[in-house]
Design an enzyme around this catalytic site. Structure first.
Site, PDB file in Angstrom:
ATOM      1  CG  HIS A 176      -5.046 -37.800 -13.703  1.00 17.52           C
ATOM      2  ND1 HIS A 176      -4.684 -38.518 -12.579  1.00 17.52           N
ATOM      3  CD2 HIS A 176      -4.271 -36.683 -13.694  1.00 17.52           C
ATOM      4  CE1 HIS A 176      -3.731 -37.876 -11.931  1.00 17.52           C
ATOM      5  NE2 HIS A 176      -3.467 -36.746 -12.580  1.00 17.52           N
TER       6      HIS A 176
ATOM      7  CB  CYS B  72      -2.978 -33.404 -12.239  1.00 19.76           C
ATOM      8  SG  CYS B  72      -2.111 -33.125 -13.813  1.00 19.76           S
TER       9      CYS B  72
END
Length: 324
Positions: free
Chosen positions: A202, A218
């Protein structure tokens, strides 16, 4: 436990300090309309004969510019500049100094030629097998204790302007269970969810974290890079997350090695690991061991030509002499 807690407090203090400094610097850049833009760059490759892509560039340091600014301008992570210039103050590089910018890379090994993330170099590769081209982008990955997992998975979902569903362990810190889209949302404007679990690729509200061990597992991209990747990567795309600090590649008949630190400290004996890499490389006889192990010692992340001189290579490939 106490050691980890103390390390966490130190990391938190440094993070807060760094965020403050970067906020001031990026505000100044925005006022001058000098924030970097990005465009898709596709490098041709061939897994047999061309596995080193890109080329070094040169940059003259401008007033008020930091190594972080320069890294982002050229599509690099923070780590890629500080590994090359370990003795340089990243906040006050010498004005007007000409710096070599390491915009070249040895490709990581891949089984599927789709998405590959190599954790030690903090970098993502997006292969197009049909076109025989590859794109590459810097990333931030999981911090110690929150390491980004290894494995092969697929892109299971895509979301633009995502809501962040805050993990229970962080809800007290943020005082809420969800965070709506916006400038404070750490997911940024786009997310590619992974089938590997509660992880994704992301954007970020903190671009200074790209090129660092910064997340809870992440993978963070610069906002301008996730905006490029998001429309190109379909659901179902395979992703390999690997751990390879030493990469060997070839270009124009020469052999290159790119060496990175063991960021998660998973290799007990780095020197022995480097020896084992040589044993499995098909052109090991054509490598200058002195150059190779100097690169292993430096671990500066820059592809280095470690080929033997041409006359030695010719000698090693010559047929055996037959006595009359």
């Amino acid at each position: 436990m106490a050691k980890r807690k103390a390390g966490g407090m130190a990391t938190a203090f440094f993070t807060a300090l760094l965020a403050g400094v970067l906020a001031w610097n990026l505000t100044a850049l925005a006022e001058e309309k000098e924030l970097p833009s990005a465009a898709i760059v596709k490098y041709p490759y061939d897994l047999e004969s061309l596995t080193v892509v890109g080329a070094p560039r040169w940059h003259q340091v401008r007033p008020k510019e930091t190594l972080l600014d320069i890294a982002r301008l050229y599509g690099l992570g923070y780590n890629e500049m500080v590994l090359l210039y370990p003795r340089m103050d990243p906040w006050l590089p010498p004005k007007r100094k000409n710096l070599m910018v390491p915009t070249l890379w040895v490709l990581p090994p891949t089984q599927h030629e789709e998405l590959v993330i190599n954790l030690p170099e903090l970098r993502l590769y997006f292969f197009n097998k049909k076109e025989k081209t590859v794109q590459t982008y810097p990333i931030g990955i999981g911090d110690e204790g929150w390491e980004t997992p290894l494995g092969t998975c697929r892109i299971s979902e895509k979301r633009a302007h995502p809501t962040w569903y805050i993990p229970p362990s962080l809800q007290e810190k943020y005082g809420q269970k969800t965070m709506p889209p916006g400038p404070e949302n750490p997911l940024g404007d786009y997310i590619l969810k992974l089938s590997l679990g509660a992880y994704g690729i992301h954007g970020t509200s903190m671009p200074w974290g790209v090129g660092r061990l910064i997340s809870h597992g992440c993978i963070r991209c610069y906002p301008e890079h996730i905006a490029l990747l998001y429309p190109q990567v379909p659901i179902g795309t395979r992703l390999e997350i690997i751990y390879e600090p030493i990469k060997l590649g070839v270009k124009d008949g020469a052999i290159y090695v790119e060496v990175h630190p063991d960021v998660y400290r998973r290799i007990p004996d780095y020197q022995q690991y480097a020896e084992e890499k040589l044993k499995t490389f098909p052109y090991a006889d054509n490598i200058d061991r002195e150059r190779y192990f100097l690169a292993v010692k430096l671990q500066n992340g820059v592809p280095t030509n470690v080929s033997k001189p041409p006359e030695q290579v010719r000698a090693s490939l010559a047929p055996p002499r037959m006595d009359p």
